[in-house]
Design an enzyme around this catalytic site. Structure first.
Site, PDB file in Angstrom:
ATOM      1  N   GLY A  40     -30.123 -13.513  35.978  1.00  0.00           N
ATOM      2  CA  GLY A  40     -29.377 -14.540  36.724  1.00  0.00           C
ATOM      3  C   GLY A  40     -29.548 -15.920  36.114  1.00  0.00           C
ATOM      4  O   GLY A  40     -28.736 -16.813  36.364  1.00  0.00           O
ATOM      5  N   GLY A  41     -30.621 -16.078  35.326  1.00  0.00           N
ATOM      6  CA  GLY A  41     -30.809 -17.336  34.588  1.00  0.00           C
ATOM      7  C   GLY A  41     -30.897 -18.567  35.469  1.00  0.00           C
ATOM      8  O   GLY A  41     -31.245 -18.493  36.654  1.00  0.00           O
ATOM      9  N   THR A  42     -30.546 -19.707  34.876  1.00  0.00           N
ATOM     10  CA  THR A  42     -30.619 -20.987  35.591  1.00  0.00           C
ATOM     11  C   THR A  42     -29.722 -20.969  36.809  1.00  0.00           C
ATOM     12  O   THR A  42     -30.123 -21.354  37.904  1.00  0.00           O
ATOM     13  CB  THR A  42     -30.197 -22.140  34.659  1.00  0.00           C
ATOM     14  OG1 THR A  42     -31.132 -22.203  33.585  1.00  0.00           O
ATOM     15  CG2 THR A  42     -30.179 -23.470  35.383  1.00  0.00           C
ATOM     16  N   GLU A 209     -28.616 -44.994  37.683  1.00  0.00           N
ATOM     17  CA  GLU A 209     -27.658 -44.401  36.741  1.00  0.00           C
ATOM     18  C   GLU A 209     -27.431 -45.365  35.570  1.00  0.00           C
ATOM     19  O   GLU A 209     -27.256 -46.560  35.766  1.00  0.00           O
ATOM     20  CB  GLU A 209     -26.335 -44.096  37.464  1.00  0.00           C
ATOM     21  CG  GLU A 209     -25.143 -43.794  36.576  1.00  0.00           C
ATOM     22  CD  GLU A 209     -25.336 -42.606  35.635  1.00  0.00           C
ATOM     23  OE1 GLU A 209     -25.814 -41.553  36.076  1.00  0.00           O
ATOM     24  OE2 GLU A 209     -25.008 -42.759  34.426  1.00  0.00           O
ATOM     25  N   VAL A 243     -33.342 -47.128  32.443  1.00  0.00           N
ATOM     26  CA  VAL A 243     -34.679 -46.821  32.960  1.00  0.00           C
ATOM     27  C   VAL A 243     -35.650 -46.829  31.779  1.00  0.00           C
ATOM     28  O   VAL A 243     -35.575 -45.992  30.885  1.00  0.00           O
ATOM     29  CB  VAL A 243     -34.687 -45.453  33.684  1.00  0.00           C
ATOM     30  CG1 VAL A 243     -36.068 -45.152  34.246  1.00  0.00           C
ATOM     31  CG2 VAL A 243     -33.642 -45.428  34.796  1.00  0.00           C
ATOM     32  N   GLY A 285     -29.162 -34.606  32.482  1.00  0.00           N
ATOM     33  CA  GLY A 285     -28.492 -33.691  31.565  1.00  0.00           C
ATOM     34  C   GLY A 285     -29.442 -32.570  31.173  1.00  0.00           C
ATOM     35  O   GLY A 285     -30.554 -32.476  31.672  1.00  0.00           O
ATOM     36  N   ALA A 334     -21.622 -22.416  34.558  1.00  0.00           N
ATOM     37  CA  ALA A 334     -21.888 -20.984  34.626  1.00  0.00           C
ATOM     38  C   ALA A 334     -20.622 -20.173  34.350  1.00  0.00           C
ATOM     39  O   ALA A 334     -20.645 -19.197  33.592  1.00  0.00           O
ATOM     40  CB  ALA A 334     -22.444 -20.631  36.001  1.00  0.00           C
ATOM     41  N   HIS A 465       0.011 -21.181  57.624  1.00  0.00           N
ATOM     42  CA  HIS A 465      -0.283 -22.321  58.493  1.00  0.00           C
ATOM     43  C   HIS A 465      -1.048 -21.847  59.707  1.00  0.00           C
ATOM     44  O   HIS A 465      -0.705 -20.801  60.270  1.00  0.00           O
ATOM     45  CB  HIS A 465       1.033 -22.979  58.950  1.00  0.00           C
ATOM     46  CG  HIS A 465       0.815 -24.106  59.911  1.00  0.00           C
ATOM     47  ND1 HIS A 465       0.358 -25.343  59.489  1.00  0.00           N
ATOM     48  CD2 HIS A 465       0.948 -24.170  61.259  1.00  0.00           C
ATOM     49  CE1 HIS A 465       0.239 -26.137  60.551  1.00  0.00           C
ATOM     50  NE2 HIS A 465       0.594 -25.451  61.641  1.00  0.00           N
TER      51      HIS A 465
END
Ligand code: NAI
Length: 493
Positions: A40-42, A209, A243, A285, A334, A465
């Site tokens: 399943g990984g990350t 940011e 930062v 990132g 993914a 609808h």
């Protein structure tokens, strides 16, 4: 074929690798899937799924707060983050178990350990070593590398995994305490999703940011709606922040910043700002996982850590070895990894011969993207400015949730959909949406774009609808002045 001999060896069992393994088995290939952690990984263990499980809890808090408007008084409720984390862990565990079962059902051999290419070539096959819980030497006619990415680390941020954390740390099954004050570095997808979750659980959140805007990849009008919501929730966002350092003070964390416009060699003398909190999440990132895979043994080329691939085939610089997903440095999503898995499987099996597949070429024109903040965001295709800069004569339509009956019934009136079309052809070229079910709505636009449909094609399709999907109908109709529940321009043809 003898026991350790395969048509395909896949290194990495995330949404790229596990998907590719099942696809290859569907075509009748003998597959070895190598994973050193959990299948399943990350996405499944440290990303998409655990965050969405926590988002579901956070969303429920939001709903409970509004319950009185729906005629339900909930005078008292307790937030139990530890229980929300237990639920999240269970969701992950069940899905990982499901994938293990699927691989077994397709008779794919899953090797638990670190995979490394140790030799071979396209004519004689490749050798891949596995070290870990299982130790083996595997022989395979073709190899797919799908090793993914990990959170990007910057030395100045002193990530100690105690107070200064990555998204892996904050999603650890044992991370069960809500920080009073949470400092987030990076207002990208991960930063904004966690800001929403932790604010709902009671944290005071500050985001720093570097760029002048949060999630700079989305439409500015969409980001504006999200920023208004962040303000309402008390999330403090400071943009254009360089930062300089993050420190664990022993009691909390302290970040020192200066204005991002100040040149790097003049930051020492620049005016500084200090931000303090109990914990810091660094979400700036992701870095590709391409080390210790034996790439240098065969001369597989990389570019700043990303495995270079032929854009038409996804083959690396070594014939017979393919790479997919985050490790190639493309769109780190993914669903892109899974899509690339299909391409690499088709091309590798077509090369071996004898399987019912043809070569495939990737096409990234229609890649939907989603952000699970609240409200949700979904987008696909071009942003308006990009399309205009490309010289496309863009037609735009917008429709607000507050004009939609179903959205009103649900109490989900925030946000809007924006649909873009090419004025020459009326073909849909993109859409962005912020609001209820935005990620689901975007799938309809993706399907329309994938098949070259026009605004008229969507507008002439009967939508049930009352549904939220009518946002797509009215959004498309508004491009040509035909939205019923909105006064717009007269009709275009
Ligand atoms: P990102 O690329 O989305 O955002 C990183 C942010 O950090 C950017 O806004 C960038 O300007 C900022 N940044 C970079 N260096 C900085 C610095 N030194 N100081 C301050 N700000 C800095 O990356 P993120 O959020 O880490 O997500 C990683 C990947 O995971 C993305 O490719 C994303 O698409 C994917 N993802 C997808 C999700 C989804 O589909 N819902 C959910 C979460 C992640």
């Amino acid at each position: 074929m003898s026991e350790n001999q395969y048509d395909l060896a896949i290194i990495g069992g995330g949404p790229g690798g596990y998907h590719a393994a099942i696809r290859a088995a569907q075509y009748g290939a003998k597959v070895a899937l190598i994973e050193k952690d959990k299948l399943g990984g990350t996405c499944l263990n440290w990303g998409c799924i655990p965050t969405k499980a926590l988002y579901a809890s956070a969303h429920l808090v939001e709903k409970i707060k509004d319950a009185h408007e729906f005629g339900i008084e909930i005078p008292e409720y307790n937030l139990d983050f530890a229980k929300a984390v237990d639920r999240k862990n269970q969701v992950v565990e069940e899905l990982v178990g499901g994938i293990e079962q699927l691989e077994k059902a397709w008779k794919n051999d899953v090797y638990k350990g670190h995979g490394k290419i140790i030799g071979g070539d396209i004519n004689n096959g490749f050798e891949v070593s596995v070290e870990g819980e299982n130790n083996a030497i595997i022989k395979a006619k073709r190899v797919i590398i799908a090793t993914g990415s990990s959170p990007a680390l910057i030395p100045a941020f002193n990530i100690d995994h105690e107070r200064i954390l990555t998204s892996d740390d904050i999603l650890h099954p044992d991370f069960k305490t809500v920080p009073k004050r949470l400092l987030i570095i990076g207002a990208g997808v991960i930063g904004c999703e966690f800001a929403n979750i932790f604010t709902r659980f009671g944290s005071r959140v500050i985001i720093l940011e570097y760029l002048p805007s949060a999630i700079a990849t989305e439409e500015p009008m969409i980001v504006k709606v999200l920023m208004k919501k962040f303000e309402e929730l008390g999330i403090e966002l400071y943009t254009s922040q360089n930062v300089l350092s993050v420190e664990n003070t022993g009691f909390g964390v302290k970040a020192t910043t200066c204005d991002a416009s100040i040149p790097r060699d003049q930051t020492d003398s620049a005016e500084k700002s200090i931000y303090e909190a109990d914990l810091c999440l660094v979400s700036i990132g992701r870095a590709k996982i391409s080390k210790h895979l034996g790439l240098e043994t065969l001369g597989i080329e990389t570019d700043r850590g990303a495995i270079k691939v032929n854009k038409d085939t996804l083959e690396t610089s070594v014939k017979g070895i393919y790479a997919i997903g985050d490790v190639t440095g493309g769109l780190m999503l993914a669903h892109v990894a899974s899509y690339e898995g299909d391409i690499a499987v088709s091309n590798s099996l077509a090369g071996i011969g004898g399987f019912p597949v043809n070569n495939m070429k990737p096409d990234y024109t229609v890649v939907p993207a989603t952000i699970f903040t609240s409200p949700n965001i979904g987008s696909v295709g071009y942003r308006r400015k990009v399309a205009k800069d490309m010289g496309i004569d863009v037609l735009m339509g917008q429709f607000p949730y507050q004009s939609l009956g179903k959205a009103k019934c649900m109490g989900e009136e925030e946000g809007f959909i924006m649909v873009l079309a090419d004025k020459k052809t009326y073909k849909i070229i993109g859409a962005s949406c912020i609001g209820a079910e935005a990620p689901e709505l975007i799938s309809e636009i993706a399907l329309a774009m994938q098949h070259g449909l026009t605004i008229h094609d969507v507008a002439e399709t009967i939508h049930s609808h009352p549904t939220i999907s009518e946002m797509v109908l009215e959004g498309s109709e508004s491009v040509i002045g035909k939205a019923i529940h909105k006064k717009g321009r007269p009709i275009h043809h």
